[in-house]
Scaffold this motif. Structure first.
Motif, mmCIF file in Angstrom:
data_model
loop_
_atom_site.group_PDB
_atom_site.id
_atom_site.type_symbol
_atom_site.label_atom_id
_atom_site.label_comp_id
_atom_site.label_asym_id
_atom_site.label_seq_id
_atom_site.Cartn_x
_atom_site.Cartn_y
_atom_site.Cartn_z
ATOM 1 N N GLU A 41 24.716 37.302 42.229
ATOM 2 C CA GLU A 41 24.732 36.528 40.858
ATOM 3 C C GLU A 41 25.886 37.490 40.089
ATOM 4 O OE1 GLU A 41 26.972 33.220 38.720
ATOM 5 O OE2 GLU A 41 24.981 34.548 38.273
ATOM 6 N N ARG A 94 28.458 38.963 42.505
ATOM 7 C CA ARG A 94 29.159 37.973 42.688
ATOM 8 C C ARG A 94 30.384 38.155 41.605
ATOM 9 N NH1 ARG A 94 28.170 35.847 47.666
ATOM 10 N NH2 ARG A 94 26.244 35.970 48.415
ATOM 11 N N TYR A 95 29.669 38.120 40.099
ATOM 12 C CA TYR A 95 30.735 37.289 39.332
ATOM 13 C C TYR A 95 31.652 38.273 38.906
ATOM 14 C CZ TYR A 95 32.596 35.989 34.798
ATOM 15 O OH TYR A 95 33.070 35.916 33.367
ATOM 16 N N GLU A 155 34.234 38.995 41.404
ATOM 17 C CA GLU A 155 35.582 38.125 41.320
ATOM 18 C C GLU A 155 36.704 38.084 40.625
ATOM 19 O OE1 GLU A 155 36.790 34.105 42.930
ATOM 20 O OE2 GLU A 155 35.638 35.928 43.830
ATOM 21 N N ARG A 156 35.809 38.665 39.503
ATOM 22 C CA ARG A 156 37.181 38.629 38.319
ATOM 23 C C ARG A 156 37.264 39.994 38.759
ATOM 24 N NH1 ARG A 156 36.170 34.316 34.765
ATOM 25 N NH2 ARG A 156 38.493 34.978 34.163
ATOM 26 N N TYR A 178 35.075 38.573 31.677
ATOM 27 C CA TYR A 178 33.639 38.749 31.604
ATOM 28 C C TYR A 178 32.956 37.669 30.553
ATOM 29 C CZ TYR A 178 33.793 42.682 34.325
ATOM 30 O OH TYR A 178 34.212 43.929 35.236
ATOM 31 N N HIS A 192 27.730 39.256 29.750
ATOM 32 C CA HIS A 192 27.975 39.810 30.995
ATOM 33 C C HIS A 192 28.020 40.996 31.102
ATOM 34 C CE1 HIS A 192 28.991 40.179 35.838
ATOM 35 N NE2 HIS A 192 30.232 40.997 35.215
#
Ligand code: ZN
Length: 110
Positions: A49, A52-53, A56-57, A77, A81
């Motif tokens: 997770e 992926r985050y 994506e960012r 972020y 994070h």
């Protein structure tokens, strides 16, 4: 490989090293991250997770050329994070050096 792919490849590799060391009691699976080597690594749900985050960012980063995150004004972020990513990079960088597995890293850097 473009720079974005390399950066994300290093993050994917480092996260897998970190996850293997810290989350081995959890169910870890390969995750299709859309990166060249992503099918080789396994992650627990939390790490996949996080990754992926981050991907994506990074892909949506509005700044071009992208500054290093330390100097970035956008702060894309979410809270916590960056600290997690930093812990992963620190741990895995050290581990790969100690194990003499810098070849894994060179693959992305050159
Ligand atoms: Zn994990």
């Amino acid at each position: 490989m473009d720079k974005e792919t390399k950066d994300l490849g290093v993050l994917a590799l480092f996260t897998s090293v970190y996850c293997a060391a810290h989350h081995s009691e959890q169910k870890r699976e390969t995750v299709d991250l859309g990166l060249p080597d992503s099918g080789k690594y396994r992650y627990c749900p939390a790490c996949s997770e996080l990754l992926r985050y981050a991907i994506e960012r990074r892909k949506r980063c509005p700044l071009d050329p992208k500054p290093t995150c330390k100097h970035c004004q956008v702060h894309c972020y979410r809270a916590g994070h960056r600290e997690k990513v930093r812990a992963i990079m620190r741990y895995s960088g050290k581990t790969l050096i100690l194990r003499g597995r810098l070849d894994l890293l060179w693959h992305y850097l050159f």
